[in-house]
Design a protein around this motif. Structure first.
Motif, PDB file in Angstrom:
ATOM      1  N   TYR A  58       0.863  -1.181   0.000  1.00 20.19           N
ATOM      2  CA  TYR A  58       0.000   0.000   0.000  1.00 20.19           C
ATOM      3  C   TYR A  58       0.897   1.228   0.000  1.00 20.19           C
ATOM      4  CZ  TYR A  58      -3.817  -3.174   1.169  1.00 20.19           C
ATOM      5  OH  TYR A  58      -4.746  -4.192   1.147  1.00 20.19           O
ATOM      6  N   VAL A  59       1.103   1.804  -1.177  1.00 20.06           N
ATOM      7  CA  VAL A  59       2.088   2.865  -1.356  1.00 20.06           C
ATOM      8  C   VAL A  59       1.389   4.206  -1.496  1.00 20.06           C
ATOM      9  CG1 VAL A  59       3.987   3.709  -2.775  1.00 20.06           C
ATOM     10  CG2 VAL A  59       3.650   1.239  -2.473  1.00 20.06           C
ATOM     11  N   GLU A  60       1.735   5.129  -0.604  1.00 16.02           N
ATOM     12  CA  GLU A  60       1.127   6.450  -0.638  1.00 16.02           C
ATOM     13  C   GLU A  60       1.426   7.142  -1.962  1.00 16.02           C
ATOM     14  OE1 GLU A  60       0.675  10.373   2.281  1.00 16.02           O
ATOM     15  OE2 GLU A  60       2.287   8.914   2.631  1.00 16.02           O
ATOM     16  N   GLY A  61       0.395   7.698  -2.565  1.00 14.53           N
ATOM     17  CA  GLY A  61       0.539   8.348  -3.859  1.00 14.53           C
ATOM     18  C   GLY A  61       0.271   7.423  -5.022  1.00 14.53           C
ATOM     19  N   GLU A  62       0.190   6.121  -4.746  1.00 20.34           N
ATOM     20  CA  GLU A  62      -0.115   5.149  -5.800  1.00 20.34           C
ATOM     21  C   GLU A  62      -1.490   4.529  -5.539  1.00 20.34           C
ATOM     22  OE1 GLU A  62       3.082   2.385  -6.370  1.00 20.34           O
ATOM     23  OE2 GLU A  62       4.595   3.964  -6.551  1.00 20.34           O
ATOM     24  N   ASN A  63      -1.546   3.593  -4.603  1.00 23.13           N
ATOM     25  CA  ASN A  63      -2.841   2.992  -4.281  1.00 23.13           C
ATOM     26  C   ASN A  63      -3.268   3.305  -2.855  1.00 23.13           C
ATOM     27  OD1 ASN A  63      -0.936   1.458  -2.975  1.00 23.13           O
ATOM     28  ND2 ASN A  63      -1.842  -0.516  -3.493  1.00 23.13           N
ATOM     29  N   LEU A  64      -2.639   4.294  -2.220  1.00 29.65           N
ATOM     30  CA  LEU A  64      -2.949   4.662  -0.844  1.00 29.65           C
ATOM     31  C   LEU A  64      -2.984   6.178  -0.681  1.00 29.65           C
ATOM     32  CD1 LEU A  64      -3.285   3.961   2.196  1.00 29.65           C
ATOM     33  CD2 LEU A  64      -0.787   3.979   2.365  1.00 29.65           C
ATOM     34  N   THR A  65      -4.076   6.666  -0.093  1.00 33.50           N
ATOM     35  CA  THR A  65      -4.199   8.073   0.275  1.00 33.50           C
ATOM     36  C   THR A  65      -4.242   8.163   1.790  1.00 33.50           C
ATOM     37  OG1 THR A  65      -5.440   8.600  -1.738  1.00 33.50           O
ATOM     38  CG2 THR A  65      -5.620  10.143   0.102  1.00 33.50           C
ATOM     39  N   LEU A  66      -3.389   8.998   2.365  1.00 31.91           N
ATOM     40  CA  LEU A  66      -3.329   9.168   3.810  1.00 31.91           C
ATOM     41  C   LEU A  66      -3.628  10.613   4.195  1.00 31.91           C
ATOM     42  CD1 LEU A  66      -0.100   7.176   4.804  1.00 31.91           C
ATOM     43  CD2 LEU A  66      -2.474   6.459   5.128  1.00 31.91           C
ATOM     44  N   GLU A  67      -4.416  10.758   5.236  1.00 32.58           N
ATOM     45  CA  GLU A  67      -4.628  12.065   5.862  1.00 32.58           C
ATOM     46  C   GLU A  67      -4.318  11.898   7.341  1.00 32.58           C
ATOM     47  OE1 GLU A  67      -8.104  15.439   6.736  1.00 32.58           O
ATOM     48  OE2 GLU A  67      -8.573  13.651   5.548  1.00 32.58           O
ATOM     49  N   PHE A  68      -3.590  12.845   7.901  1.00 34.36           N
ATOM     50  CA  PHE A  68      -3.198  12.725   9.305  1.00 34.36           C
ATOM     51  C   PHE A  68      -3.474  14.041  10.016  1.00 34.36           C
ATOM     52  CE2 PHE A  68      -0.011  12.470  12.802  1.00 34.36           C
ATOM     53  CZ  PHE A  68      -0.500  11.310  13.401  1.00 34.36           C
ATOM     54  N   GLN A  69      -4.170  13.964  11.154  1.00 32.91           N
ATOM     55  CA  GLN A  69      -4.548  15.149  11.904  1.00 32.91           C
ATOM     56  C   GLN A  69      -4.015  15.070  13.337  1.00 32.91           C
ATOM     57  OE1 GLN A  69      -6.076  17.789  10.736  1.00 32.91           O
ATOM     58  NE2 GLN A  69      -6.531  16.990   8.691  1.00 32.91           N
ATOM     59  N   ASN A  70      -3.724  16.237  13.915  1.00 34.78           N
ATOM     60  CA  ASN A  70      -3.191  16.319  15.266  1.00 34.78           C
ATOM     61  C   ASN A  70      -3.824  17.522  15.966  1.00 34.78           C
ATOM     62  OD1 ASN A  70      -1.686  16.654  17.611  1.00 34.78           O
ATOM     63  ND2 ASN A  70       0.290  16.337  16.624  1.00 34.78           N
ATOM     64  N   PRO A  71      -4.662  17.289  16.976  1.00 35.36           N
ATOM     65  CA  PRO A  71      -5.317  18.410  17.676  1.00 35.36           C
ATOM     66  C   PRO A  71      -4.432  19.072  18.721  1.00 35.36           C
ATOM     67  CG  PRO A  71      -6.010  16.360  18.669  1.00 35.36           C
ATOM     68  CD  PRO A  71      -5.117  15.988  17.503  1.00 35.36           C
ATOM     69  N   GLN A  72      -3.203  18.564  18.894  1.00 41.50           N
ATOM     70  CA  GLN A  72      -2.261  19.099  19.883  1.00 41.50           C
ATOM     71  C   GLN A  72      -2.883  19.165  21.274  1.00 41.50           C
ATOM     72  OE1 GLN A  72       0.740  19.219  19.350  1.00 41.50           O
ATOM     73  NE2 GLN A  72       1.059  19.491  17.170  1.00 41.50           N
ATOM     74  N   GLY A  73      -3.579  18.087  21.636  1.00 37.66           N
ATOM     75  CA  GLY A  73      -4.103  17.953  22.978  1.00 37.66           C
ATOM     76  C   GLY A  73      -5.409  18.674  23.254  1.00 37.66           C
ATOM     77  N   ASP A  74      -5.939  19.384  22.280  1.00 33.65           N
ATOM     78  CA  ASP A  74      -7.176  20.149  22.489  1.00 33.65           C
ATOM     79  C   ASP A  74      -8.394  19.277  22.191  1.00 33.65           C
ATOM     80  OD1 ASP A  74      -8.399  22.988  22.875  1.00 33.65           O
ATOM     81  OD2 ASP A  74      -9.343  22.205  21.059  1.00 33.65           O
ATOM     82  N   GLN A  75      -9.250  19.048  23.192  1.00 30.52           N
ATOM     83  CA  GLN A  75     -10.377  18.134  23.036  1.00 30.52           C
ATOM     84  C   GLN A  75     -11.400  18.647  22.031  1.00 30.52           C
ATOM     85  OE1 GLN A  75     -10.652  15.024  24.383  1.00 30.52           O
ATOM     86  NE2 GLN A  75     -12.432  14.832  23.037  1.00 30.52           N
ATOM     87  N   ALA A  76     -11.655  19.942  22.030  1.00 28.70           N
ATOM     88  CA  ALA A  76     -12.626  20.506  21.086  1.00 28.70           C
ATOM     89  C   ALA A  76     -12.164  20.307  19.654  1.00 28.70           C
ATOM     90  CB  ALA A  76     -12.846  21.990  21.380  1.00 28.70           C
TER      91      ALA A  76
END
Length: 320
Positions: A58-76
């Motif tokens: 599963y290679v990103e940019g070929e057959n894999l799309t990844l999104e990654f999020q980081n709230p930096q500890g904020d619950q809202a």
């Protein structure tokens, strides 16, 4: 693009519809990932996940799309991320640490969620049991043998009678670990003193409030993000500081019996691949980390007035 799947349904079944039973990676897979805060251990998990997926084809940019999020500890912010993911076209979600896993599980029931670094997924109400999760959520747990961690403290400094733990009152995993430490301490003749916090800015004051011989940090994202504050207090009080993650040792803790977080990321990736290829999360047992490592920082220990015994140094995987 894979279609959304209901809990218990398999991605593979959807892929095979109308195209025959082919044993190959899907043409396109989209995965949404979320962590709770930036620190080296959690970052290593995501690196391991990406590497493990690539190893499986599963290679990103070929057959894999990844999104990654980081709230930096904020619950809202975390809640907003979870709601956005619920309305997205991602086929599967990766949650690193307990709060993100809980946030996603509350709003997503129609697609798989695979977590990592969740200490007690049953107590966190993410799964029915470790053996049979029962829903659309499963993953890897970083449960550590608390009694062995406390024994490491005694092995380094046999004079320790009291151990202080600062932990986040809002993290279920931290509460579970603190309770386990208190029980393990009773068996070992160690008094565990605790102080709770709401955010990382309170770590130093909480540590200073504890009159103890040594400190022990749990797998607690909020506390680990402020590890330098724990180190400062330990050095000022000349009290040993032992952590639960190897990166905290590099940041100034004296030692750790810890999870290999990169290895846990790779392990989590293997579970993701199993689910993408047909395994149902409801029937995929939660896995414990496959490897532990003893890590020491002799110079940091000296700054705390403690010498690491040679027998501990001899078995440590890394010595800083």
């Amino acid at each position: 693009m894979l279609r959304r799947v209901l809990a218990g349904a398999t991605v593979a079944a959807l892929l095979l519809t109308g195209c025959g039973a082919q044993e190959s990676a899907p043409e396109s897979v989209s995965i949404g990932g979320v962590t709770i805060v930036s620190h080296p251990s959690l970052d290593l998990i995501w690196e391991g996940v990406k590497e493990g997926l690539a190893d499986a084809g599963y290679v990103e940019g070929e057959n894999l799309t990844l999104e990654f999020q980081n709230p930096q500890g904020d619950q809202a912010t975390l809640t907003n991320i979870a709601n956005t993911y619920a309305g997205s076209d991602h086929d599967l979600f990766v949650a690193i640490a307990t709060p993100p896993a809980q946030a996603l599980a509350q709003v997503i029931q129609d697609r798989p969620i695979v977590f990592a670094s969740v200490t007690d997924p049953v107590a966190a109400a993410l799964v029915d049991s470790m053996e049979a999760p029962g829903g659309n959520v499963t993953g890897t747990s970083d449960q550590l043998p608390t009694d062995q961690q406390l024994k490491l403290i005694l092995e380094i400094d046999p004079t320790v009678e009291t151990v202080g733990i600062v932990y986040s009152a809002s993290e279920v995993n931290a509460q579970v670990q603190a309770e386990a430490a208190i029980e393990a301490g009773k068996e070992l003749g160690i008094e565990i003193k605790t102080a709770t916090i709401q955010n990382s800015s309170e770590v130093q004051q909480a540590a200073e409030s504890l009159d103890v011989d040594a400190y022990f940090t749990l797998v607690d994202n909020t506390v680990v993000s402020a590890m330098e504050s724990m180190v400062q207090v330990a050095e000022q009080k000349q009290a040993l500081l032992v952590s639960s993650d190897p990166d905290s040792v590099a940041r100034g803790a004296a030692a750790a019996l810890a999870t290999d977080y990169k290895a846990q990321g790779l392990q989590t990736a293997r579970m993701i691949v199993e689910i993408l290829e047909g395994a149902a999360p409801a029937e995929t047992p939660v896995q414990l980390q496959e490897s532990l490592e003893t890590v020491v920082n002799a110079e940091a220990a000296e700054r705390m007035g403690v010498a690491i015994p040679q027998e501990v140094l001899d078995r440590a995987s890394t010595t800083d």
